[in-house]
Motif scaffolding. Sequence first.
Motif, PDB file in Angstrom:
ATOM      1  N   ASP A 134     -51.002  19.747 -91.110  1.00 56.20           N
ATOM      2  CA  ASP A 134     -50.301  21.017 -91.307  1.00 56.20           C
ATOM      3  C   ASP A 134     -49.289  21.253 -90.189  1.00 56.20           C
ATOM      4  O   ASP A 134     -48.182  21.746 -90.428  1.00 56.20           O
ATOM      5  N   MET A 135     -49.684  20.928 -88.952  1.00 53.52           N
ATOM      6  CA  MET A 135     -48.784  21.154 -87.816  1.00 53.52           C
ATOM      7  C   MET A 135     -47.578  20.209 -87.888  1.00 53.52           C
ATOM      8  O   MET A 135     -46.451  20.605 -87.565  1.00 53.52           O
ATOM      9  N   ALA A 136     -47.800  18.983 -88.320  1.00 49.96           N
ATOM     10  CA  ALA A 136     -46.672  18.069 -88.521  1.00 49.96           C
ATOM     11  C   ALA A 136     -45.746  18.618 -89.599  1.00 49.96           C
ATOM     12  O   ALA A 136     -44.510  18.555 -89.471  1.00 49.96           O
ATOM     13  N   GLY A 137     -46.329  19.181 -90.660  1.00 47.13           N
ATOM     14  CA  GLY A 137     -45.523  19.779 -91.715  1.00 47.13           C
ATOM     15  C   GLY A 137     -44.733  20.971 -91.231  1.00 47.13           C
ATOM     16  O   GLY A 137     -43.584  21.184 -91.649  1.00 47.13           O
ATOM     17  N   LEU A 138     -45.328  21.771 -90.343  1.00 51.62           N
ATOM     18  CA  LEU A 138     -44.604  22.912 -89.775  1.00 51.62           C
ATOM     19  C   LEU A 138     -43.409  22.434 -88.954  1.00 51.62           C
ATOM     20  O   LEU A 138     -42.313  23.003 -89.056  1.00 51.62           O
ATOM     21  N   LEU A 139     -43.605  21.396 -88.151  1.00 50.59           N
ATOM     22  CA  LEU A 139     -42.485  20.856 -87.375  1.00 50.59           C
ATOM     23  C   LEU A 139     -41.397  20.343 -88.310  1.00 50.59           C
ATOM     24  O   LEU A 139     -40.198  20.576 -88.067  1.00 50.59           O
ATOM     25  N   ASP A 158     -34.801  30.894 -77.953  1.00 51.76           N
ATOM     26  CA  ASP A 158     -33.544  30.321 -78.431  1.00 51.76           C
ATOM     27  C   ASP A 158     -33.846  29.123 -79.330  1.00 51.76           C
ATOM     28  O   ASP A 158     -34.518  28.176 -78.919  1.00 51.76           O
ATOM     29  N   LEU A 159     -33.329  29.146 -80.555  1.00 48.33           N
ATOM     30  CA  LEU A 159     -33.588  28.052 -81.483  1.00 48.33           C
ATOM     31  C   LEU A 159     -33.023  26.729 -80.983  1.00 48.33           C
ATOM     32  O   LEU A 159     -33.446  25.663 -81.440  1.00 48.33           O
ATOM     33  N   ALA A 160     -32.076  26.782 -80.057  1.00 52.17           N
ATOM     34  CA  ALA A 160     -31.487  25.554 -79.510  1.00 52.17           C
ATOM     35  C   ALA A 160     -32.255  25.027 -78.300  1.00 52.17           C
ATOM     36  O   ALA A 160     -31.943  23.952 -77.793  1.00 52.17           O
ATOM     37  N   ALA A 161     -33.243  25.777 -77.837  1.00 49.56           N
ATOM     38  CA  ALA A 161     -34.025  25.375 -76.665  1.00 49.56           C
ATOM     39  C   ALA A 161     -35.056  24.318 -77.058  1.00 49.56           C
ATOM     40  O   ALA A 161     -35.352  24.126 -78.248  1.00 49.56           O
ATOM     41  N   PRO A 162     -35.643  23.616 -76.088  1.00 53.09           N
ATOM     42  CA  PRO A 162     -36.687  22.638 -76.399  1.00 53.09           C
ATOM     43  C   PRO A 162     -37.852  23.316 -77.130  1.00 53.09           C
ATOM     44  O   PRO A 162     -38.267  24.424 -76.763  1.00 53.09           O
ATOM     45  N   PRO A 163     -38.399  22.695 -78.169  1.00 53.10           N
ATOM     46  CA  PRO A 163     -39.475  23.333 -78.951  1.00 53.10           C
ATOM     47  C   PRO A 163     -40.836  23.232 -78.280  1.00 53.10           C
ATOM     48  O   PRO A 163     -41.166  22.234 -77.623  1.00 53.10           O
ATOM     49  N   LEU A 164     -41.622  24.289 -78.477  1.00 52.18           N
ATOM     50  CA  LEU A 164     -42.994  24.353 -77.969  1.00 52.18           C
ATOM     51  C   LEU A 164     -43.867  24.966 -79.056  1.00 52.18           C
ATOM     52  O   LEU A 164     -43.552  26.023 -79.593  1.00 52.18           O
ATOM     53  N   ILE A 206     -37.884  20.073 -86.541  1.00 50.11           N
ATOM     54  CA  ILE A 206     -38.207  19.645 -85.172  1.00 50.11           C
ATOM     55  C   ILE A 206     -38.852  18.263 -85.218  1.00 50.11           C
ATOM     56  O   ILE A 206     -39.868  18.064 -85.899  1.00 50.11           O
ATOM     57  N   SER A 207     -38.277  17.322 -84.511  1.00 46.72           N
ATOM     58  CA  SER A 207     -38.830  15.970 -84.517  1.00 46.72           C
ATOM     59  C   SER A 207     -39.854  15.751 -83.409  1.00 46.72           C
ATOM     60  O   SER A 207     -40.749  14.907 -83.537  1.00 46.72           O
ATOM     61  N   ARG A 208     -39.755  16.551 -82.329  1.00 43.25           N
ATOM     62  CA  ARG A 208     -40.605  16.319 -81.154  1.00 43.25           C
ATOM     63  C   ARG A 208     -40.788  17.635 -80.418  1.00 43.25           C
ATOM     64  O   ARG A 208     -39.822  18.362 -80.203  1.00 43.25           O
ATOM     65  N   ALA A 209     -42.020  17.953 -80.023  1.00 38.41           N
ATOM     66  CA  ALA A 209     -42.288  19.242 -79.381  1.00 38.41           C
ATOM     67  C   ALA A 209     -43.359  19.093 -78.307  1.00 38.41           C
ATOM     68  O   ALA A 209     -44.201  18.193 -78.363  1.00 38.41           O
ATOM     69  N   THR A 210     -43.321  19.979 -77.343  1.00 37.67           N
ATOM     70  CA  THR A 210     -44.460  20.182 -76.450  1.00 37.67           C
ATOM     71  C   THR A 210     -45.508  20.966 -77.225  1.00 37.67           C
ATOM     72  O   THR A 210     -45.176  21.903 -77.949  1.00 37.67           O
ATOM     73  N   TYR A 215     -54.710  17.347 -80.230  1.00 38.78           N
ATOM     74  CA  TYR A 215     -54.875  15.934 -79.856  1.00 38.78           C
ATOM     75  C   TYR A 215     -54.942  15.031 -81.078  1.00 38.78           C
ATOM     76  O   TYR A 215     -54.526  13.859 -81.013  1.00 38.78           O
ATOM     77  N   LEU A 216     -55.402  15.548 -82.214  1.00 36.33           N
ATOM     78  CA  LEU A 216     -55.333  14.741 -83.435  1.00 36.33           C
ATOM     79  C   LEU A 216     -53.882  14.522 -83.868  1.00 36.33           C
ATOM     80  O   LEU A 216     -53.522  13.437 -84.332  1.00 36.33           O
ATOM     81  N   LEU A 217     -53.038  15.531 -83.691  1.00 35.85           N
ATOM     82  CA  LEU A 217     -51.612  15.364 -83.967  1.00 35.85           C
ATOM     83  C   LEU A 217     -51.000  14.333 -83.023  1.00 35.85           C
ATOM     84  O   LEU A 217     -50.233  13.456 -83.458  1.00 35.85           O
ATOM     85  N   ALA A 218     -51.373  14.397 -81.745  1.00 37.87           N
ATOM     86  CA  ALA A 218     -50.803  13.482 -80.751  1.00 37.87           C
ATOM     87  C   ALA A 218     -51.246  12.043 -80.966  1.00 37.87           C
ATOM     88  O   ALA A 218     -50.503  11.107 -80.649  1.00 37.87           O
ATOM     89  N   MET A 219     -52.449  11.839 -81.502  1.00 39.16           N
ATOM     90  CA  MET A 219     -52.875  10.456 -81.760  1.00 39.16           C
ATOM     91  C   MET A 219     -52.351   9.962 -83.113  1.00 39.16           C
ATOM     92  O   MET A 219     -52.105   8.767 -83.278  1.00 39.16           O
ATOM     93  N   ARG A 220     -52.141  10.888 -84.049  1.00 36.35           N
ATOM     94  CA  ARG A 220     -51.628  10.532 -85.374  1.00 36.35           C
ATOM     95  C   ARG A 220     -50.135  10.239 -85.337  1.00 36.35           C
ATOM     96  O   ARG A 220     -49.649   9.283 -85.948  1.00 36.35           O
ATOM     97  N   ASP A 221     -49.390  11.087 -84.619  1.00 34.29           N
ATOM     98  CA  ASP A 221     -47.923  10.989 -84.542  1.00 34.29           C
ATOM     99  C   ASP A 221     -47.485  11.075 -83.088  1.00 34.29           C
ATOM    100  O   ASP A 221     -46.898  12.080 -82.658  1.00 34.29           O
ATOM    101  N   PRO A 222     -47.776  10.050 -82.286  1.00 30.40           N
ATOM    102  CA  PRO A 222     -47.486  10.148 -80.851  1.00 30.40           C
ATOM    103  C   PRO A 222     -46.022  10.412 -80.530  1.00 30.40           C
ATOM    104  O   PRO A 222     -45.708  11.045 -79.515  1.00 30.40           O
ATOM    105  N   GLU A 223     -45.136   9.971 -81.413  1.00 29.95           N
ATOM    106  CA  GLU A 223     -43.706  10.164 -81.152  1.00 29.95           C
ATOM    107  C   GLU A 223     -43.276  11.621 -81.313  1.00 29.95           C
ATOM    108  O   GLU A 223     -42.181  11.997 -80.897  1.00 29.95           O
ATOM    109  N   ARG A 224     -44.139  12.454 -81.873  1.00 26.26           N
ATOM    110  CA  ARG A 224     -43.782  13.851 -82.134  1.00 26.26           C
ATOM    111  C   ARG A 224     -44.187  14.796 -81.008  1.00 26.26           C
ATOM    112  O   ARG A 224     -43.806  15.969 -81.016  1.00 26.26           O
TER     113      ARG A 224
END
Length: 216
Positions: free
Chosen positions: A70-75, A13-19, A80-84, A96-105
Amino acid sequence: MNGIKLLYREEGDLAAPPLLLIHGRTADHNDWNGITQHFAARYHVLVPDLRGHGGSDRPGAYPLPDLAGDMAGLLDHAGISRATVIGHSLGGMVAYLLAMRDPERVERLVLEDVPPPLPLENRPPVVEDGSTGFDWRMVHETERQFLDPDPAWRAGLARITAPTLVLSGGAASPFDAGALAAAIPGAELVTIEAGHLIHVTERAAFLRAVDAFLPE
């Protein structure tokens, strides 16, 4: 994304939490077949091919921070502003590079048998065969980064704020999951004796561990 085209699949569901599910080296989004359906029951699941893999572009340059970009660009592309984020092996390094680069995402982070950003020793040399589902230049460039990672990456693990689950494949794993978990604040370490491909070799155990970590 980042000036290149990425192939990706969406389920749920596009309205569900993103993963976001990120595959390992030389694989593609199909590596998560079966896993995607499980999570799509309660998540909006995005499953990309990393650059240099599958149907995504092969730009010839593969710095791991760029793959995280690239993954930030996909979001961004998906609104999507924030995902699991769940990543396996190379995909876990990207995660983990995404999580350290953009922890809020990153809402929550699952790292499945992922190399810590420490120099690796006793690795067999890369030997090319006839495989065509990925760019061999990507394999060589990422191998160099496995063997001699940027020291800033280890320091950056301390900036990860997302609750993190580190899954180890146990005695048959080529990587030190304990060292990775110790470097991420509050990370939980779970060992499943499955070797490197936990989600393939012990799928049920993989799903139980991840489901126990993710919110209901």
